[in-house]
Design a protein around this motif. Structure first.
Motif, PDB file in Angstrom:
ATOM      1  N   TYR A  69       0.873  -1.110  -0.052  1.00 27.92           N
ATOM      2  CA  TYR A  69      -0.055  -0.059   0.161  1.00 27.92           C
ATOM      3  C   TYR A  69       0.794   1.235  -0.156  1.00 27.92           C
ATOM      4  CZ  TYR A  69      -3.845  -2.831   1.223  1.00 27.92           C
ATOM      5  OH  TYR A  69      -4.739  -3.994   1.201  1.00 27.92           O
ATOM      6  N   VAL A  70       0.284   2.308  -0.607  1.00 18.62           N
ATOM      7  CA  VAL A  70       1.115   3.588  -0.799  1.00 18.62           C
ATOM      8  C   VAL A  70       0.079   4.292   0.488  1.00 18.62           C
ATOM      9  CG1 VAL A  70       1.476   5.710  -1.888  1.00 18.62           C
ATOM     10  CG2 VAL A  70       1.849   3.579  -3.091  1.00 18.62           C
ATOM     11  N   LEU A  71       0.803   4.858   1.484  1.00 15.07           N
ATOM     12  CA  LEU A  71      -0.091   5.568   2.654  1.00 15.07           C
ATOM     13  C   LEU A  71       0.580   7.114   2.451  1.00 15.07           C
ATOM     14  CD1 LEU A  71       0.831   3.025   5.350  1.00 15.07           C
ATOM     15  CD2 LEU A  71      -1.141   3.099   3.872  1.00 15.07           C
ATOM     16  N   LYS A  72      -0.453   7.936   2.959  1.00 16.59           N
ATOM     17  CA  LYS A  72      -0.391   9.230   3.049  1.00 16.59           C
ATOM     18  C   LYS A  72      -0.715   9.610   4.529  1.00 16.59           C
ATOM     19  CE  LYS A  72      -1.767  13.695   1.031  1.00 16.59           C
ATOM     20  NZ  LYS A  72      -2.859  14.230   0.066  1.00 16.59           N
ATOM     21  N   LYS A  73       0.208  10.226   5.330  1.00 16.59           N
ATOM     22  CA  LYS A  73      -0.067  10.697   6.569  1.00 16.59           C
ATOM     23  C   LYS A  73      -1.205  11.662   6.563  1.00 16.59           C
ATOM     24  CE  LYS A  73       2.265  11.925  10.741  1.00 16.59           C
ATOM     25  NZ  LYS A  73       3.493  11.952  11.434  1.00 16.59           N
ATOM     26  N   GLN A  74      -2.107  11.471   7.482  1.00 14.21           N
ATOM     27  CA  GLN A  74      -3.242  12.435   7.623  1.00 14.21           C
ATOM     28  C   GLN A  74      -3.357  13.045   9.189  1.00 14.21           C
ATOM     29  OE1 GLN A  74      -5.831  12.879   5.277  1.00 14.21           O
ATOM     30  NE2 GLN A  74      -4.357  11.727   4.038  1.00 14.21           N
ATOM     31  N   PRO A  75      -2.724  14.164   9.223  1.00 10.52           N
ATOM     32  CA  PRO A  75      -2.555  15.099  10.577  1.00 10.52           C
ATOM     33  C   PRO A  75      -3.926  15.262  11.198  1.00 10.52           C
ATOM     34  CG  PRO A  75      -2.073  16.383   8.685  1.00 10.52           C
ATOM     35  CD  PRO A  75      -2.110  15.118   8.260  1.00 10.52           C
ATOM     36  N   GLU A  76      -4.861  15.575  10.631  1.00  8.88           N
ATOM     37  CA  GLU A  76      -6.131  15.901  11.202  1.00  8.88           C
ATOM     38  C   GLU A  76      -6.854  14.554  11.707  1.00  8.88           C
ATOM     39  OE1 GLU A  76      -6.508  14.815   6.966  1.00  8.88           O
ATOM     40  OE2 GLU A  76      -5.609  16.518   7.699  1.00  8.88           O
ATOM     41  N   ASP A  77      -7.655  14.429  12.459  1.00  2.00           N
ATOM     42  CA  ASP A  77      -8.530  13.595  13.069  1.00  2.00           C
ATOM     43  C   ASP A  77      -7.579  12.409  13.971  1.00  2.00           C
ATOM     44  OD1 ASP A  77     -10.543  14.562  11.628  1.00  2.00           O
ATOM     45  OD2 ASP A  77     -10.400  13.200   9.998  1.00  2.00           O
ATOM     46  N   CYS A  78      -6.427  13.082  14.414  1.00  2.00           N
ATOM     47  CA  CYS A  78      -5.562  12.247  15.375  1.00  2.00           C
ATOM     48  C   CYS A  78      -5.309  12.972  16.306  1.00  2.00           C
ATOM     49  CB  CYS A  78      -4.339  11.951  14.490  1.00  2.00           C
ATOM     50  SG  CYS A  78      -4.517  10.703  13.007  1.00  2.00           S
ATOM     51  N   ASP A  79      -4.908  12.472  17.643  1.00  2.00           N
ATOM     52  CA  ASP A  79      -4.486  13.139  18.830  1.00  2.00           C
ATOM     53  C   ASP A  79      -2.936  12.697  18.741  1.00  2.00           C
ATOM     54  OD1 ASP A  79      -4.094  10.364  19.842  1.00  2.00           O
ATOM     55  OD2 ASP A  79      -6.195  10.524  20.605  1.00  2.00           O
ATOM     56  N   SER A  80      -2.365  13.175  19.583  1.00  2.00           N
ATOM     57  CA  SER A  80      -0.781  13.170  19.854  1.00  2.00           C
ATOM     58  C   SER A  80      -0.234  11.567  19.808  1.00  2.00           C
ATOM     59  CB  SER A  80      -0.261  14.036  20.998  1.00  2.00           C
ATOM     60  OG  SER A  80      -0.685  13.485  22.206  1.00  2.00           O
ATOM     61  N   SER A  81      -1.390  10.748  20.445  1.00  4.09           N
ATOM     62  CA  SER A  81      -0.852   9.329  20.482  1.00  4.09           C
ATOM     63  C   SER A  81      -1.274   8.335  19.380  1.00  4.09           C
ATOM     64  CB  SER A  81      -1.459   8.641  22.008  1.00  4.09           C
ATOM     65  OG  SER A  81      -2.959   8.698  21.715  1.00  4.09           O
ATOM     66  N   THR A  82      -1.747   9.001  18.470  1.00  7.57           N
ATOM     67  CA  THR A  82      -2.259   8.245  17.381  1.00  7.57           C
ATOM     68  C   THR A  82      -1.742   8.879  16.044  1.00  7.57           C
ATOM     69  OG1 THR A  82      -4.460   7.726  18.327  1.00  7.57           O
ATOM     70  CG2 THR A  82      -4.155   7.312  16.215  1.00  7.57           C
ATOM     71  N   LYS A  83      -1.113   7.720  15.047  1.00 13.52           N
ATOM     72  CA  LYS A  83      -0.646   8.083  13.776  1.00 13.52           C
ATOM     73  C   LYS A  83      -1.531   7.663  12.835  1.00 13.52           C
ATOM     74  CE  LYS A  83       4.345   8.379  14.580  1.00 13.52           C
ATOM     75  NZ  LYS A  83       5.647   8.123  14.050  1.00 13.52           N
ATOM     76  N   CYS A  84      -2.616   8.766  11.943  1.00 11.13           N
ATOM     77  CA  CYS A  84      -3.368   8.411  11.070  1.00 11.13           C
ATOM     78  C   CYS A  84      -2.891   8.447   9.870  1.00 11.13           C
ATOM     79  CB  CYS A  84      -4.506   9.188  11.268  1.00 11.13           C
ATOM     80  SG  CYS A  84      -5.470   8.961  12.684  1.00 11.13           S
ATOM     81  N   TYR A  85      -3.115   7.298   8.793  1.00 13.78           N
ATOM     82  CA  TYR A  85      -2.782   7.380   7.455  1.00 13.78           C
ATOM     83  C   TYR A  85      -3.968   7.072   6.366  1.00 13.78           C
ATOM     84  CZ  TYR A  85       1.803   6.932   9.363  1.00 13.78           C
ATOM     85  OH  TYR A  85       3.131   7.199   9.865  1.00 13.78           O
ATOM     86  N   SER A  86      -3.857   7.489   5.311  1.00 18.42           N
ATOM     87  CA  SER A  86      -5.009   7.329   4.416  1.00 18.42           C
ATOM     88  C   SER A  86      -4.402   6.287   3.296  1.00 18.42           C
ATOM     89  CB  SER A  86      -5.657   8.209   3.747  1.00 18.42           C
ATOM     90  OG  SER A  86      -4.713   9.027   2.894  1.00 18.42           O
ATOM     91  N   ILE A  87      -5.034   4.961   2.905  1.00 20.02           N
ATOM     92  CA  ILE A  87      -4.716   4.460   1.767  1.00 20.02           C
ATOM     93  C   ILE A  87      -4.802   4.974   0.461  1.00 20.02           C
ATOM     94  CG2 ILE A  87      -4.586   1.975   0.678  1.00 20.02           C
ATOM     95  CD1 ILE A  87      -5.542   1.071   3.450  1.00 20.02           C
ATOM     96  N   GLU A  88      -3.749   5.391  -0.140  1.00 17.99           N
ATOM     97  CA  GLU A  88      -3.764   5.974  -1.639  1.00 17.99           C
ATOM     98  C   GLU A  88      -3.899   5.009  -2.731  1.00 17.99           C
ATOM     99  OE1 GLU A  88      -3.384   9.791  -1.844  1.00 17.99           O
ATOM    100  OE2 GLU A  88      -4.232   9.523   0.062  1.00 17.99           O
ATOM    101  N   GLN A  89      -3.100   3.800  -2.621  1.00 18.40           N
ATOM    102  CA  GLN A  89      -3.021   3.013  -3.879  1.00 18.40           C
ATOM    103  C   GLN A  89      -2.593   1.560  -3.175  1.00 18.40           C
ATOM    104  OE1 GLN A  89      -0.405   4.875  -6.467  1.00 18.40           O
ATOM    105  NE2 GLN A  89      -2.115   5.682  -7.744  1.00 18.40           N
ATOM    106  N   SER A  90      -2.876   0.554  -4.094  1.00 20.84           N
ATOM    107  CA  SER A  90      -2.450  -0.568  -3.808  1.00 20.84           C
ATOM    108  C   SER A  90      -1.462  -1.117  -4.573  1.00 20.84           C
ATOM    109  CB  SER A  90      -3.389  -1.687  -3.264  1.00 20.84           C
ATOM    110  OG  SER A  90      -4.175  -1.938  -4.633  1.00 20.84           O
ATOM    111  N   PHE A  91      -0.587  -2.153  -4.446  1.00 20.64           N
ATOM    112  CA  PHE A  91       0.377  -2.673  -5.595  1.00 20.64           C
ATOM    113  C   PHE A  91       0.516  -4.097  -5.161  1.00 20.64           C
ATOM    114  CE2 PHE A  91       2.802  -0.297  -2.586  1.00 20.64           C
ATOM    115  CZ  PHE A  91       4.049  -1.199  -2.411  1.00 20.64           C
ATOM    116  N   LYS A  92       1.080  -4.672  -6.100  1.00 27.49           N
ATOM    117  CA  LYS A  92       0.998  -6.305  -6.267  1.00 27.49           C
ATOM    118  C   LYS A  92       2.751  -6.395  -6.592  1.00 27.49           C
ATOM    119  CE  LYS A  92      -2.382  -8.457  -5.122  1.00 27.49           C
ATOM    120  NZ  LYS A  92      -2.410  -9.344  -3.770  1.00 27.49           N
TER     121      LYS A  92
END
Length: 138
Positions: A69-92
């Motif tokens: 997966y290609v991930l993109k960090k999402q700073p919003e919707d997260c508190d300081s103890s959580t790292k949030c990422y969105s899945i941009e693309q998948s690959f084989k």
């Protein structure tokens, strides 16, 4: 620390993923196909250059049953103890590149993928009555 994955809609598969041994101070879409040209070398090797430096590459397939997966960090919707990422693309599969040397099976990125097979072997169920590698019945 907690990690949160949020898939974008829909997750698309990309077959043009490149792992290049460099750091670029840019996040976002780029016209890679306009500036990064690869050619075929001998024995399936890929050749390219980046900023005048030669790159030697090889195609790597993700093991069966797994997906990259290609991930993109999402700073919003997260508190300081959580790292949030969105899945941009998948690959084989992806192309990985070395500076100034040909790819080998001993390269770190290729060796890391061996752990999938090792993990599968360690966590697989042992059937009663089958002999293990030492010829001893389990």
């Amino acid at each position: 620390m907690e990690i949160c994955l949020k898939p974008d809609e829909p997750v698309t598969e990309d077959n043009n993923i490149n792992y290049i041994p460099c750091s670029i101070n840019f996040n976002g879409k780029a016209k890679v196909s306009s500036y990064f040209k690869e050619t075929a070398g001998t024995d399936g090797e890929k050749l390219a250059s980046f900023r005048g430096r030669p790159l030697h590459g090889s195609e790597v397939k993700i093991p069966e049953g797994y997906c990259g997966y290609v991930l993109k960090k999402q700073p919003e919707d997260c508190d300081s103890s959580t790292k949030c990422y969105s899945i941009e693309q998948s690959f084989k599969k992806f192309a990985y590149w070395n500076l100034d040397k040909k790819p080998t099976s001993n390269d770190a990125i290729v060796s890391a993928l061996d752990w999938f097979d090792i993990s599968d072997a360690l966590h697989s169920k042992i059937e009663p009555g089958l002999k293990n590698g030492n010829g001893v019945e389990s």
